[in-house]
Design a protein around this motif. Structure first.
Motif, PDB file in Angstrom:
ATOM      1  N   MET A   1      74.204 -24.522  16.880  1.00 50.49           N
ATOM      2  CA  MET A   1      74.416 -24.132  18.256  1.00 50.49           C
ATOM      3  C   MET A   1      73.722 -22.814  18.580  1.00 50.49           C
ATOM      4  N   ALA A   2      73.747 -21.884  17.640  1.00 49.45           N
ATOM      5  CA  ALA A   2      73.111 -20.587  17.877  1.00 49.45           C
ATOM      6  C   ALA A   2      71.617 -20.761  18.160  1.00 49.45           C
ATOM      7  N   ILE A   3      70.972 -21.575  17.358  1.00 47.20           N
ATOM      8  CA  ILE A   3      69.532 -21.790  17.536  1.00 47.20           C
ATOM      9  C   ILE A   3      69.272 -22.491  18.862  1.00 47.20           C
ATOM     10  N   ARG A   4      70.073 -23.494  19.194  1.00 46.63           N
ATOM     11  CA  ARG A   4      69.888 -24.200  20.472  1.00 46.63           C
ATOM     12  C   ARG A   4      70.047 -23.261  21.659  1.00 46.63           C
ATOM     13  N   LEU A   5      71.022 -22.367  21.590  1.00 45.97           N
ATOM     14  CA  LEU A   5      71.212 -21.417  22.690  1.00 45.97           C
ATOM     15  C   LEU A   5      70.009 -20.494  22.835  1.00 45.97           C
ATOM     16  N   ILE A   6      69.481 -20.035  21.727  1.00 45.82           N
ATOM     17  CA  ILE A   6      68.307 -19.159  21.791  1.00 45.82           C
ATOM     18  C   ILE A   6      67.100 -19.930  22.321  1.00 45.82           C
ATOM     19  N   GLN A   7      66.927 -21.165  21.890  1.00 48.19           N
ATOM     20  CA  GLN A   7      65.811 -21.974  22.392  1.00 48.19           C
ATOM     21  C   GLN A   7      65.941 -22.223  23.894  1.00 48.19           C
ATOM     22  N   ILE A   8      67.136 -22.570  24.342  1.00 45.41           N
ATOM     23  CA  ILE A   8      67.348 -22.798  25.774  1.00 45.41           C
ATOM     24  C   ILE A   8      67.123 -21.507  26.552  1.00 45.41           C
ATOM     25  N   SER A   9      67.557 -20.375  25.991  1.00 52.75           N
ATOM     26  CA  SER A   9      67.378 -19.106  26.692  1.00 52.75           C
ATOM     27  C   SER A   9      65.900 -18.798  26.912  1.00 52.75           C
ATOM     28  N   VAL A  10      65.071 -19.158  25.959  1.00 53.25           N
ATOM     29  CA  VAL A  10      63.625 -18.907  26.096  1.00 53.25           C
ATOM     30  C   VAL A  10      63.041 -19.770  27.218  1.00 53.25           C
ATOM     31  N   ILE A  11      63.555 -20.977  27.369  1.00 48.78           N
ATOM     32  CA  ILE A  11      63.101 -21.820  28.481  1.00 48.78           C
ATOM     33  C   ILE A  11      63.458 -21.158  29.808  1.00 48.78           C
ATOM     34  N   TYR A  12      64.679 -20.633  29.911  1.00 52.28           N
ATOM     35  CA  TYR A  12      65.071 -19.914  31.124  1.00 52.28           C
ATOM     36  C   TYR A  12      64.202 -18.670  31.337  1.00 52.28           C
ATOM     37  N   PHE A  13      63.828 -18.004  30.266  1.00 52.46           N
ATOM     38  CA  PHE A  13      62.956 -16.825  30.370  1.00 52.46           C
ATOM     39  C   PHE A  13      61.612 -17.214  30.983  1.00 52.46           C
ATOM     40  N   VAL A  14      61.031 -18.297  30.505  1.00 56.92           N
ATOM     41  CA  VAL A  14      59.748 -18.762  31.039  1.00 56.92           C
ATOM     42  C   VAL A  14      59.900 -19.151  32.521  1.00 56.92           C
ATOM     43  N   ILE A  15      60.992 -19.837  32.851  1.00 56.49           N
ATOM     44  CA  ILE A  15      61.237 -20.211  34.250  1.00 56.49           C
ATOM     45  C   ILE A  15      61.395 -18.965  35.119  1.00 56.49           C
ATOM     46  N   GLY A  16      62.193 -17.998  34.641  1.00 58.93           N
ATOM     47  CA  GLY A  16      62.419 -16.768  35.413  1.00 58.93           C
ATOM     48  C   GLY A  16      61.143 -15.973  35.621  1.00 58.93           C
ATOM     49  N   VAL A  17      60.341 -15.835  34.580  1.00 59.46           N
ATOM     50  CA  VAL A  17      59.075 -15.103  34.691  1.00 59.46           C
ATOM     51  C   VAL A  17      58.103 -15.878  35.588  1.00 59.46           C
ATOM     52  N   GLY A  18      58.096 -17.199  35.429  1.00 51.86           N
ATOM     53  CA  GLY A  18      57.236 -18.021  36.284  1.00 51.86           C
ATOM     54  C   GLY A  18      57.619 -17.902  37.749  1.00 51.86           C
ATOM     55  N   LEU A  19      58.912 -17.883  38.030  1.00 58.34           N
ATOM     56  CA  LEU A  19      59.375 -17.714  39.400  1.00 58.34           C
ATOM     57  C   LEU A  19      58.992 -16.333  39.932  1.00 58.34           C
ATOM     58  N   GLY A  20      59.101 -15.324  39.072  1.00 53.12           N
ATOM     59  CA  GLY A  20      58.679 -13.982  39.469  1.00 53.12           C
ATOM     60  C   GLY A  20      57.190 -13.927  39.786  1.00 53.12           C
ATOM     61  N   LEU A  21      56.386 -14.586  38.972  1.00 53.57           N
ATOM     62  CA  LEU A  21      54.941 -14.652  39.225  1.00 53.57           C
ATOM     63  C   LEU A  21      54.660 -15.369  40.541  1.00 53.57           C
ATOM     64  N   TYR A  22      55.336 -16.490  40.754  1.00 49.86           N
ATOM     65  CA  TYR A  22      55.175 -17.237  42.010  1.00 49.86           C
ATOM     66  C   TYR A  22      55.484 -16.344  43.209  1.00 49.86           C
ATOM     67  N   MET A  23      56.605 -15.627  43.163  1.00 50.71           N
ATOM     68  CA  MET A  23      56.976 -14.763  44.286  1.00 50.71           C
ATOM     69  C   MET A  23      55.949 -13.668  44.494  1.00 50.71           C
ATOM     70  N   SER A  24      55.375 -13.179  43.411  1.00 50.47           N
ATOM     71  CA  SER A  24      54.332 -12.158  43.511  1.00 50.47           C
ATOM     72  C   SER A  24      53.078 -12.717  44.173  1.00 50.47           C
ATOM     73  N   ILE A  25      52.699 -13.927  43.788  1.00 55.38           N
ATOM     74  CA  ILE A  25      51.489 -14.548  44.334  1.00 55.38           C
ATOM     75  C   ILE A  25      51.637 -14.835  45.832  1.00 55.38           C
ATOM     76  N   VAL A  26      52.799 -15.348  46.236  1.00 52.88           N
ATOM     77  CA  VAL A  26      52.990 -15.704  47.650  1.00 52.88           C
ATOM     78  C   VAL A  26      53.525 -14.529  48.476  1.00 52.88           C
ATOM     79  N   HIS A  27      53.730 -13.392  47.840  1.00 50.24           N
ATOM     80  CA  HIS A  27      54.201 -12.172  48.521  1.00 50.24           C
ATOM     81  C   HIS A  27      55.508 -12.414  49.277  1.00 50.24           C
TER      82      HIS A  27
END
Length: 123
Positions: A1-27
């Motif tokens: 479970m610990a490993i799965r939680l860390i793996q899922i958290s990294v997916i959320y990190f990529v989504i969050g950073v991607g959303l931040g990049l999107y917001m930056s691009i579209v101002h």
């Protein structure tokens, strides 16, 4: 479970950073609440839960841990997708935001109870 939680958290990190990049691009910061919640409730909270479960593996065998895992990982996407659509004008999804948020709070309370009740328990 610990490993799965860390793996899922990294997916959320990529989504969050991607959303931040999107917001930056579209101002536009319209989706900032989604960006912040994905990073805090997805990336940080789940990564920290994974680290805690790595340090205290006996916590992962409880019903509280399993219930927290599933409730957190079902309710967060429901809440975030509903919030994103709500911000973009689909106001009929307001109830889904509330349901997702409520279930997520319950999941976090279960995680806290698991730690408070079982951290000293032997494996």
């Amino acid at each position: 479970m610990a490993i799965r939680l860390i793996q899922i958290s990294v997916i959320y990190f990529v989504i969050g950073v991607g959303l931040g990049l999107y917001m930056s691009i579209v101002h536009s910061g319209d989706l900032m609440p989604v960006h912040a919640h994905v990073n805090l409730l997805g990336w940080m909270s789940l990564a920290l839960a994974g680290v805690i479960y790595s340090l205290y593996p006996q916590l992962t065998s409880t019903k509280l841990a399993k219930t927290h895992f599933w409730l957190h990982n079902i309710s967060l996407p429901v809440m975030m997708l509903s919030l994103a659509f709500f911000i973009e004008g689909v106001t009929s999804l307001g109830l889904l935001i509330s349901i997702g948020a409520t279930v997520l709070v319950i999941a976090i309370i279960l995680f806290a109870l698991n730690i408070l009740l079982n951290i000293n328990r032997k494996a």
